[in-house]
Design a protein around this motif. Sequence first.
Motif, PDB file in Angstrom:
ATOM      1  N   VAL A   5       1.952   1.382  -3.255  1.00  0.00           N
ATOM      2  CA  VAL A   5       1.490   1.947  -4.574  1.00  0.00           C
ATOM      3  C   VAL A   5       1.006   4.056  -3.939  1.00  0.00           C
ATOM      4  O   VAL A   5       1.130   4.316  -5.049  1.00  0.00           O
ATOM      5  N   HIS A   6       1.023   3.622  -3.463  1.00  0.00           N
ATOM      6  CA  HIS A   6       0.995   6.050  -2.977  1.00  0.00           C
ATOM      7  C   HIS A   6       2.018   6.600  -3.100  1.00  0.00           C
ATOM      8  O   HIS A   6       2.065   7.701  -3.528  1.00  0.00           O
ATOM      9  N   MET A  35       0.735  -0.819  -0.046  1.00  0.00           N
ATOM     10  CA  MET A  35      -0.410   0.045  -0.021  1.00  0.00           C
ATOM     11  C   MET A  35       0.545   1.019   0.052  1.00  0.00           C
ATOM     12  O   MET A  35       1.010   2.371  -0.483  1.00  0.00           O
ATOM     13  N   ARG A  36       1.985   0.919   0.915  1.00  0.00           N
ATOM     14  CA  ARG A  36       2.952   2.024   0.666  1.00  0.00           C
ATOM     15  C   ARG A  36       3.345   2.367  -0.880  1.00  0.00           C
ATOM     16  O   ARG A  36       3.694   3.752  -1.244  1.00  0.00           O
ATOM     17  N   ILE A  51       0.955  -0.172  10.120  1.00  0.00           N
ATOM     18  CA  ILE A  51      -0.400   0.179   9.648  1.00  0.00           C
ATOM     19  C   ILE A  51      -1.460  -1.275  10.879  1.00  0.00           C
ATOM     20  O   ILE A  51      -1.384  -1.602   9.891  1.00  0.00           O
ATOM     21  N   ALA A  61      -5.020   3.729   4.023  1.00  0.00           N
ATOM     22  CA  ALA A  61      -3.790   3.694   4.763  1.00  0.00           C
ATOM     23  C   ALA A  61      -2.754   4.759   3.939  1.00  0.00           C
ATOM     24  O   ALA A  61      -2.146   5.476   4.443  1.00  0.00           O
ATOM     25  N   LYS A  62      -3.112   6.178   2.958  1.00  0.00           N
ATOM     26  CA  LYS A  62      -3.170   6.797   2.558  1.00  0.00           C
ATOM     27  C   LYS A  62      -2.735   7.577   3.373  1.00  0.00           C
ATOM     28  O   LYS A  62      -2.056   8.881   3.687  1.00  0.00           O
ATOM     29  N   LEU A  98      -7.161   0.048   0.577  1.00  0.00           N
ATOM     30  CA  LEU A  98      -6.109   0.767   0.162  1.00  0.00           C
ATOM     31  C   LEU A  98      -5.695   2.107   0.833  1.00  0.00           C
ATOM     32  O   LEU A  98      -4.728   3.670   1.270  1.00  0.00           O
ATOM     33  N   PHE A 149     -10.536  -1.425  -2.063  1.00  0.00           N
ATOM     34  CA  PHE A 149      -9.461  -0.307  -2.491  1.00  0.00           C
ATOM     35  C   PHE A 149     -10.069   0.463  -1.091  1.00  0.00           C
ATOM     36  O   PHE A 149      -9.033   1.173  -1.309  1.00  0.00           O
ATOM     37  N   ILE A 164      -1.951   6.062  -7.617  1.00  0.00           N
ATOM     38  CA  ILE A 164      -2.450   4.679  -7.681  1.00  0.00           C
ATOM     39  C   ILE A 164      -2.492   4.874  -9.603  1.00  0.00           C
ATOM     40  O   ILE A 164      -2.210   3.830 -10.255  1.00  0.00           O
TER      41      ILE A 164
END
Lengths: 356, 356
Positions: free
Chosen positions: A30-31, A27-28, B10, B354-355, B351, B348, A35
């Motif tokens: 991707v951010h 996730m990190r 997280i 998580a940002k 995800l 999604f 995305i």
Amino acid sequence: MFASKEVPVIAPSEKALIPFVSVENMMRLVHHIGIEKVLVELTDAVEEDFRRWEMFDKTPRIASHSREGVIELMPTSDGEIYGFKYVNGHPKNMADGLQTVTAFGLLATVSTGYPVLLTEMTLLTALRTAATSAMAARHLAPRNVRSMAMIGNGAQAEFQALAMKAVLGIQEVRLYDIDAKATAKTARNLANSGLTVTSCTSSQAAIEGAGIITTCTADKQYATILTDNMVGGGVHINAIGGDCPGKTELHRDILLRADTFVEYPPQTRIEGEIQQMDADYPVTELWRVIRGEAQGRRDDRQITLFDSVGFAVEDFSALRYVREKLKGTDFYQEIDIIADPDDPRDLFGMLQRAKD
Amino acid sequence: MFASKEVPVIAPSEKALIPFVSVENMMRLVHHIGIEKVLVELTDAVEEDFRRWEMFDKTPRIASHSREGVIELMPTSDGEIYGFKYVNGHPKNMADGLQTVTAFGLLATVSTGYPVLLTEMTLLTALRTAATSAMAARHLAPRNVRSMAMIGNGAQAEFQALAMKAVLGIQEVRLYDIDAKATAKTARNLANSGLTVTSCTSSQAAIEGAGIITTCTADKQYATILTDNMVGGGVHINAIGGDCPGKTELHRDILLRADTFVEYPPQTRIEGEIQQMDADYPVTELWRVIRGEAQGRRDDRQITLFDSVGFAVEDFSALRYVREKLKGTDFYQEIDIIADPDDPRDLFGMLQRAKD
């Protein structure tokens, strides 16, 4: 991450450590990239590998079926790098609060057999599936398509919509799911995406004016999400949900009118929408379209169908993309999964010395 | 263990964490129990699973061959638990200071597809291979055997000797390898094992008086470690090294005199010593001997041969043994390999959040 399980360290050798990308780190990553940029770059990565299709070892996936679902291993290799994905498909999981599909994957060096990457692939599979759909649509969808229907608003829905936006410039997504809560969830998640989101109360309403119709439903049965009279000409159908024996989404009459494109025929004939058709039902391999060796969309009234079941090469593309993107970041942990004694014949000595 | 790659956490959900046994923790677990006890218990675990042989899904392993070696996936399932092993075999690795064989494995719950254990299996494979040999020898070796020959003194040698000691009461091991350094390494490692270790300068010398002859050499070619005139009656041959197409260790004339026992005939006929023989060369499945449905050793002068290539069920036994033994210990780490959002359809959303 490792709860209270940390223990004093016996330093393993360098070669014994391989990078592991947890869900959290994925996730990190991707951010960190963004995305939509990930989806565009993944689409290109998948396309690159489809262009060199013949270099890959292709084996239909190895499936272990049970009453509740399936567990599959999907290996491939380009001769230099070997990759495989572990993935399950358990439609009933959702009712128990579990993911229908979870996955992880691995890359290894062919010449040594040593793993070089272990990563979560639940998120990565969602991303690569959307990227593969976008790649197919780039070659098959009508020109200047601006609206797509998304039928089935589960875990894959937002990824699909964003990939079509980022890669094809889709501006509107029209949502439908038999469960209105799923549609509401998807609409909420896409609220600030820049897409116009239209929530519909029937498949029929969702596909109105849509140049791309994506079906992605999870029931493990022969379903008919789309019937023939619903679908007009000049659309591209992206059928993702029919991906195992006994699981289809489209009425066969649609298939009789459509030109059908597939990943790997031996697998798609067993798992895809075309399992409903005779063995000689004509299909075109998508890689040949991408290489310019076969025609994609022929005219504006044609119905094109990407009968997508997911193939190991797409996972390979995603894995090598992640491996590349990890460089210079700290979005991974190193795990000690390979026993690598100084003298390779002295595995026992390594064990013995660990006691002292 | 994780170098400087630790990052803020997280918290993943409980279900998303699975125990991972590193090489280091596997070594700790083995010493915690005791190597010989592990070998005895593993022998019993493998035997238990051979006894319920028909419950297992049996697929020949899925091999990806290259010029340098092979990468294999070995899946199986007993209907409740699914397991697979990733394993490579690269004979040329040794010259480059790498392990010929490295492996890792996984268990998952069949009903959900969720993994429940990830573990190194290089050490564990060495242990289960020795345990499987001991299990076969327990049913096939001459009574009261006290001496064994170990031809090929690589990474597997000490494990074999200790398993035969712990399970059958072997008192002497007679070592031979074309490389005297390998023999010296094995002799050194077994110096305080309680075994009488005799280092020999030929196969012929090594097998003198030995009731069990174990061959475990690594060359990927048709080799002849034992010729017919070397082998007298009343021995049990435990042939481990011939385990892939094109790789054998015994002269075919020995096979003509021996009664041959195998794990899974479809795999052994391709990979084992019996690849040299006609398709109707008679073999007995070992599980039938263990169940009392087929005869093992018939008389004292008979030559029995366990043509072992390694089978997924043995890995399954080893994996479930490790899973059981981990309980109440801290010989594992928990890794976040499964994306498990609160709402399974909202991958999604997980995800996206998580940002923030």
